[in-house]
Write a protein that holds these residues in place. Structure first.
Motif, PDB file in Angstrom:
ATOM      1  N   ARG A 128      16.692  66.863 -44.644  1.00  0.00           N
ATOM      2  CA  ARG A 128      16.876  65.550 -44.020  1.00  0.00           C
ATOM      3  C   ARG A 128      15.525  64.873 -43.834  1.00  0.00           C
ATOM      4  N   PRO A 129      15.440  63.563 -44.003  1.00  0.00           N
ATOM      5  CA  PRO A 129      14.159  62.854 -43.859  1.00  0.00           C
ATOM      6  C   PRO A 129      13.708  62.803 -42.403  1.00  0.00           C
ATOM      7  N   PHE A 130      12.382  62.782 -42.210  1.00  0.00           N
ATOM      8  CA  PHE A 130      11.828  62.576 -40.873  1.00  0.00           C
ATOM      9  C   PHE A 130      10.406  62.037 -41.043  1.00  0.00           C
ATOM     10  N   PRO A 131       9.875  61.333 -40.025  1.00  0.00           N
ATOM     11  CA  PRO A 131       8.617  60.601 -40.196  1.00  0.00           C
ATOM     12  C   PRO A 131       7.360  61.410 -39.866  1.00  0.00           C
ATOM     13  N   SER A 132       7.318  62.693 -40.208  1.00  0.00           N
ATOM     14  CA  SER A 132       6.135  63.553 -40.011  1.00  0.00           C
ATOM     15  C   SER A 132       5.694  63.653 -38.561  1.00  0.00           C
ATOM     16  N   LEU A 133       6.575  63.398 -37.640  1.00  0.00           N
ATOM     17  CA  LEU A 133       6.372  63.670 -36.220  1.00  0.00           C
ATOM     18  C   LEU A 133       7.749  63.764 -35.580  1.00  0.00           C
ATOM     19  N   MET A 134       7.799  64.227 -34.364  1.00  0.00           N
ATOM     20  CA  MET A 134       9.094  64.451 -33.726  1.00  0.00           C
ATOM     21  C   MET A 134       9.174  63.734 -32.399  1.00  0.00           C
ATOM     22  N   VAL A 135      10.392  63.358 -32.040  1.00  0.00           N
ATOM     23  CA  VAL A 135      10.701  62.861 -30.700  1.00  0.00           C
ATOM     24  C   VAL A 135      11.783  63.755 -30.117  1.00  0.00           C
ATOM     25  N   ASP A 136      11.948  63.681 -28.796  1.00  0.00           N
ATOM     26  CA  ASP A 136      12.938  64.543 -28.165  1.00  0.00           C
ATOM     27  C   ASP A 136      14.273  63.823 -28.030  1.00  0.00           C
ATOM     28  N   ALA A 137      15.204  64.457 -27.340  1.00  0.00           N
ATOM     29  CA  ALA A 137      16.566  63.906 -27.253  1.00  0.00           C
ATOM     30  C   ALA A 137      16.626  62.623 -26.451  1.00  0.00           C
ATOM     31  N   TYR A 138      15.545  62.322 -25.661  1.00  0.00           N
ATOM     32  CA  TYR A 138      15.498  61.089 -24.878  1.00  0.00           C
ATOM     33  C   TYR A 138      14.601  60.050 -25.546  1.00  0.00           C
ATOM     34  N   HIS A 139      14.224  60.305 -26.811  1.00  0.00           N
ATOM     35  CA  HIS A 139      13.437  59.396 -27.647  1.00  0.00           C
ATOM     36  C   HIS A 139      11.974  59.340 -27.237  1.00  0.00           C
ATOM     37  N   PHE A 140      11.492  60.273 -26.431  1.00  0.00           N
ATOM     38  CA  PHE A 140      10.076  60.319 -26.086  1.00  0.00           C
ATOM     39  C   PHE A 140       9.315  61.084 -27.158  1.00  0.00           C
ATOM     40  N   TYR A 141       8.059  60.655 -27.360  1.00  0.00           N
ATOM     41  CA  TYR A 141       7.214  61.329 -28.333  1.00  0.00           C
ATOM     42  C   TYR A 141       7.034  62.802 -27.938  1.00  0.00           C
ATOM     43  N   SER A 142       7.148  63.691 -28.919  1.00  0.00           N
ATOM     44  CA  SER A 142       7.014  65.124 -28.660  1.00  0.00           C
ATOM     45  C   SER A 142       5.675  65.613 -29.200  1.00  0.00           C
ATOM     46  N   LEU A 143       5.080  66.551 -28.467  1.00  0.00           N
ATOM     47  CA  LEU A 143       3.812  67.138 -28.889  1.00  0.00           C
ATOM     48  C   LEU A 143       4.001  68.224 -29.941  1.00  0.00           C
ATOM     49  N   VAL A 144       5.239  68.459 -30.369  1.00  0.00           N
ATOM     50  CA  VAL A 144       5.517  69.485 -31.375  1.00  0.00           C
ATOM     51  C   VAL A 144       4.950  69.027 -32.713  1.00  0.00           C
ATOM     52  N   LEU A 145       4.028  69.835 -33.244  1.00  0.00           N
ATOM     53  CA  LEU A 145       3.380  69.489 -34.498  1.00  0.00           C
ATOM     54  C   LEU A 145       3.155  70.726 -35.339  1.00  0.00           C
ATOM     55  N   LEU A 146       3.189  70.515 -36.650  1.00  0.00           N
ATOM     56  CA  LEU A 146       2.743  71.546 -37.583  1.00  0.00           C
ATOM     57  C   LEU A 146       1.403  71.112 -38.164  1.00  0.00           C
ATOM     58  N   PRO A 147       0.511  72.061 -38.458  1.00  0.00           N
ATOM     59  CA  PRO A 147      -0.775  71.665 -39.048  1.00  0.00           C
ATOM     60  C   PRO A 147      -0.610  70.851 -40.327  1.00  0.00           C
ATOM     61  N   SER A 148       0.475  71.115 -41.073  1.00  0.00           N
ATOM     62  CA  SER A 148       0.662  70.403 -42.344  1.00  0.00           C
ATOM     63  C   SER A 148       0.991  68.933 -42.154  1.00  0.00           C
ATOM     64  N   TRP A 149       1.496  68.539 -40.935  1.00  0.00           N
ATOM     65  CA  TRP A 149       1.741  67.125 -40.689  1.00  0.00           C
ATOM     66  C   TRP A 149       1.192  66.666 -39.350  1.00  0.00           C
ATOM     67  N   ASP A 150       0.039  67.221 -38.975  1.00  0.00           N
ATOM     68  CA  ASP A 150      -0.650  66.833 -37.748  1.00  0.00           C
ATOM     69  C   ASP A 150      -1.311  65.474 -37.962  1.00  0.00           C
ATOM     70  N   PRO A 151      -0.964  64.447 -37.205  1.00  0.00           N
ATOM     71  CA  PRO A 151      -1.556  63.123 -37.404  1.00  0.00           C
ATOM     72  C   PRO A 151      -3.046  63.080 -37.093  1.00  0.00           C
ATOM     73  N   ARG A 152      -3.566  64.046 -36.403  1.00  0.00           N
ATOM     74  CA  ARG A 152      -5.000  64.040 -36.141  1.00  0.00           C
ATOM     75  C   ARG A 152      -5.784  64.384 -37.406  1.00  0.00           C
ATOM     76  N   THR A 153      -5.159  65.116 -38.322  1.00  0.00           N
ATOM     77  CA  THR A 153      -5.860  65.505 -39.539  1.00  0.00           C
ATOM     78  C   THR A 153      -5.490  64.606 -40.717  1.00  0.00           C
ATOM     79  N   SER A 154      -4.212  64.248 -40.809  1.00  0.00           N
ATOM     80  CA  SER A 154      -3.828  63.440 -41.968  1.00  0.00           C
ATOM     81  C   SER A 154      -2.444  62.871 -41.764  1.00  0.00           C
ATOM     82  N   ILE A 155      -2.283  61.656 -42.171  1.00  0.00           N
ATOM     83  CA  ILE A 155      -0.954  61.059 -42.288  1.00  0.00           C
ATOM     84  C   ILE A 155      -0.890  60.416 -43.663  1.00  0.00           C
ATOM     85  N   GLY A 156      -0.070  60.982 -44.502  1.00  0.00           N
ATOM     86  CA  GLY A 156       0.014  60.459 -45.854  1.00  0.00           C
ATOM     87  C   GLY A 156      -1.262  60.649 -46.641  1.00  0.00           C
ATOM     88  N   GLY A 157      -2.076  61.647 -46.280  1.00  0.00           N
ATOM     89  CA  GLY A 157      -3.300  61.916 -47.018  1.00  0.00           C
ATOM     90  C   GLY A 157      -4.488  61.102 -46.537  1.00  0.00           C
TER      91      GLY A 157
END
Length: 784
Positions: A41-70
């Motif tokens: 299923r598609p997702f925007p390389s970050l996660m939100v929770d069930a109440y639509h708040f931004y979640s700190l759950v991250l994988l190194p492969s899609w961590d926005p601090r290191t790279s978003i879309g390269g």
């Protein structure tokens, strides 16, 4: 603490435990189905929770601090925080009324298929300030499911299993309830974690578990390992009030999920309070450590590994994230949480911190060992997959690597488990062999008792061990009513005391008779007895009972020898002396065979039905010998036709240890259909003495044998060996003098027995030297 109602102890749980177990399986199946439905299923390389708040759950492969879309994240652009709520996806505003959409439905707004297309997200903080974020689209795949669902579920079941063990085994109600509550809410938290950020089917359970984690931490701080001596009532009332408030908060969070109510203040408050609640738990343990003494302090030191280390590790993960800019808390969380139940379980085994009335078995640890090995093998396989992501690594190869890791971890875990918790398994063989060797040289009961007590103290880390007379247990305090009957039946018994004070009674039986009772104190530092401890102690008790029985027989023989001095007639004196010597001499064979069986059993070798049947026959033969001794006369042999081969094989079985020790070759040349006129027990006695002499005379790796044939004199039975033979001067008086022996420590009883039995059978016995063989020939009279 009130005494145990039963000497065996009993579990606190019952069949009703199946209900939460089945419910947990149903929830796991539901969560697994939801997790599998997210794959691809598609997702925007970050996660939100069930109440639509931004979640700190991250994988190194899609961590926005290191790279978003390269492309590196612009250093001047702020990152979303946990208080930012997603309000628009690709400029499409989200509804804030009615039931909230699941995070997976929000991700679908970024695109119907997985692609690298840019996704525009807009977050909003509590004060209405907008934060736009542009990211590349992605796809939920095995990485996310493996790390945020599989590892979390494995950790959840390990936690739940630990709670079930504490519930069924623990005897401290307050500590048991607090830990079971913590394990239940932690199970729900871990199980619904991935669902909370995707399908949101179990979102109410996650909300309840977050509040439950705070409350369970406070209850653990109050009750573990026991409530404080002062202020108990006030603290319990305060915690009860907080529990009611927490329940209301959890209900509000669940309701907000379906009504769209803004719960940002409540959510932030629960997030802020979680850390102080966990800190309160660590502080309570440290205060108990400071005030504790003796055994209480040792218990707390063992358990503090999880009660203090868990919040400390979480804090360290937070520092690491702030320092490196990489969010890894949620990757490490399943492993950090397990530190707490592992330390509690270790304290339970080593110090019985919850006063359990149970004998530890490997089966109790099997589930956490398997789950732990699975968890670590999943992590190891993922790391290998991550390192070889660009290579040609195939799924099948990864599965093989995972299987190999799991197997290696299970082997390592088993070895570690045996060394830590079941050392009696490693000491079993050596302890049995040493005790057997020591008991073989002892003949008086007091020395045998002291030797056995010393061996028990060395084998099991107990405070004391005593051997009581069979009637002594009735005088012991705290003895359960049915204890004497159970000891008589051969079952071990626990005294009706608190789990840390109860003593163990193990019956010492021989030939169905209770010879003594092994009375053992609790293990040092309150450690649990294990199933292997009981097996070792029961084996030691059996060996001790056999030695005591033998000592009684020897004492009886000595008493009979003393009667010789006052005997009125020379014939009675001679009969008593010969009979006692013969019985002592003949009991060596079956006792040696039984000792060999015990050693083989201690080595783990299977005992065949033939060996066991033969052992029973030899025990019965010893009983008949003792009966003869009591009557001061041997029974007259009832001569009749019996098969020779079977009795020769029985005689060889009795000296099997001597044959194996010298690696002798044995030749048996007897027609299976051949019968001789004799009596069974006496024939075995006669042949075993001749065969034993042959085994002793034969050289290392030599040859011996027994054969039956027809000669000029009639039917002949010959026992031979390849030894050097008997000196000429001894051979001349071999059958004319009583007690002739060529061995330095021999008494000549064996040949005396051979002559007596041969005379009773009307056989003749001769000594010959033929070529390189020493030969004893039995000449049988013609059949009537």
């Amino acid at each position: 603490m009130s005494p145990a109602p039963s000497s065996r102890g009993r579990h606190q749980g019952g069949p009703w435990l199946l209900i939460p177990g089945v419910l947990a399986l149903v929830l796991t199946g539901l969560a697994a189905h939801g997790a599998w439905s997210t794959r691809g299923r598609p997702f925007p390389s970050l996660m939100v929770d069930a109440y639509h708040f931004y979640s700190l759950v991250l994988l190194p492969s899609w961590d926005p601090r290191t790279s978003i879309g390269g492309h590196p994240w612009p250093s001047t652009e702020p990152l979303p925080l946990a208080r930012h709520r997603l309000v628009a996806v690709n400029e499409k505003s989200l509804s804030t009324h009615g039931p909230l959409s699941s995070p997976l439905e929000l991700y679908a707004l970024a695109g119907e298929t997985c692609s690298d297309a840019r996704v525009s997200l807009r977050f909003e903080d509590p004060w209405g300030n907008s934060l736009p974020v542009d990211v590349d689209g992605g796809c939920l795949d095995f990485d996310e499911i493996l790390l945020f669902f599989v590892t979390y579920v494995l950790a959840a079941w390990m936690v739940l299993w630990s709670g079930g063990l504490v519930l069924t085994l623990g005897s401290r109600p307050a500590a048991r309830r607090a830990f079971v509550g913590w394990s239940a809410v932690t199970f729900l938290f871990l199980l619904s974690f991935y669902d909370y950020h995707t399908t949101a089917w179990l979102a109410p359970l996650f909300s309840v578990s977050k509040v439950g984690l705070m409350l369970s931490a406070l209850w653990l701080a109050y009750a573990f390992p026991s409530p404080p001596a002062r202020g108990t009532v006030g603290l319990r009332r305060l915690l009860s009030a907080l529990t009611v408030l927490g329940a209301a908060t959890a209900l509000g969070l669940v309701a907000a999920r379906f009504t769209g109510t803004d719960i940002e203040p409540v959510r932030n408050t629960t997030d802020l309070l979680l850390a102080p609640c966990i800190a309160a738990l660590a502080l309570a343990v440290l205060l108990r450590l400071r005030r504790g003494t003796g055994l209480e302090r040792a218990e707390l030191i063992t358990a503090s590994g999880g009660l203090v280390a868990t919040p400390l590790l979480i804090a360290l993960m937070q520092v690491f994230s702030l320092w490196t800019g990489r969010e890894i808390r949620h990757l490490a969380l399943p492993f950090i949480i397990l530190v707490l139940p592992l330390s509690i379980g270790y304290a339970l085994i080593r110090h019985n911190i919850l006063e359990a009335r149970v004998v530890l078995t490997p089966r109790m640890l099997r589930v956490p060992l398997v789950l732990g090995a699975l968890l670590l093998s999943v992590l190891g396989t993922y790391l290998i997959h991550l390192a070889t992501r660009s290579g040609p690594t195939q799924l099948l190869l990864l599965l093989l690597i995972g299987g190999a890791l799991f197997t290696a971890l299970m082997v390592l875990a088993h070895q570690l488990q045996v060394r830590l918790f079941f050392p009696a398994t490693l000491a079993f063989r050596g302890t049995i062999e040493r005790l057997s060797d020591r008991l073989a040289a002892l003949r008086d009961a007091p020395t045998i008792r002291r030797t056995l007590e010393e061996t028990v103290m060395q084998a099991v880390p107990t405070l004391s061990a005593r051997i009581l007379e069979p009637s002594a247990p009735r005088e012991l305090p705290h003895l359960p009513p049915e204890a004497l009957e159970e000891l008589a039946r051969g079952a071990h018994v626990w005294t009706a005391q608190s789990p840390r004070e109860r003593h163990l009674l193990i019956p010492m039986r021989s030939l169905g008779e209770l010879r003594a009772v092994l009375f053992i104190a609790p293990k040092r530092k309150g450690a649990l007895y294990t199933q292997e401890d009981l097996q070792l102690l029961e084996t030691l008790a059996s060996l001790g009972a056999l030695a005591l029985h033998n000592a009684e027989a020897v004492q009886e023989l000595e008493s009979l020898r003393r009667l010789e001095v006052g005997a009125a007639h020379l014939e009675k004196q001679l009969t008593l002396s010969a009979l006692s010597e013969e019985v002592c001499h003949e009991m060596v064979y079956p006792l040696s065979f039984l000792q060999d069986l015990l050693r083989r059993g201690a080595d783990g070798q299977p005992l065949g039905e033939e060996d066991l049947s033969f052992a029973r026959e030899e025990v019965e033969r010893m009983r008949r010998m003792l009966d003869s001794l009591r009557r001061l006369q041997l029974p007259r042999p009832e001569v009749g036709p019996i098969p020779l081969l079977g009795h020769a094989q029985r005689a060889l079985q009795l000296i099997r240890e001597s044959i194996q020790r010298k690696r002798l070759s044995v030749l048996v040349e007897i027609d299976p259909a051949l019968t001789v006129r004799a009596e069974g027990d006496s024939l075995v006695q006669l042949l075993s003495n001749l065969l034993r002499n042959a085994a002793q005379a034969a050289p290392e790796e030599g040859t011996m044998g027994i054969r039956a044939r027809w000669g000029a004199e009639g039917q002949l039975i010959e026992v031979w060996d390849t030894g050097p033979g008997i000196p000429e001067e001894v051979a001349q008086v071999l059958f004319t003098h009583r007690r002739v022996s060529t061995k330095q420590d021999g008494h000549g009883i064996g040949l005396t027995v051979v002559q007596r039995i041969a005379h009773n059978f009307r056989w003749q016995v001769f000594y010959l030297r033929e070529s390189d063989r020493t030969l004893f020939r039995l000449t049988l009279p013609p059949s009537p």
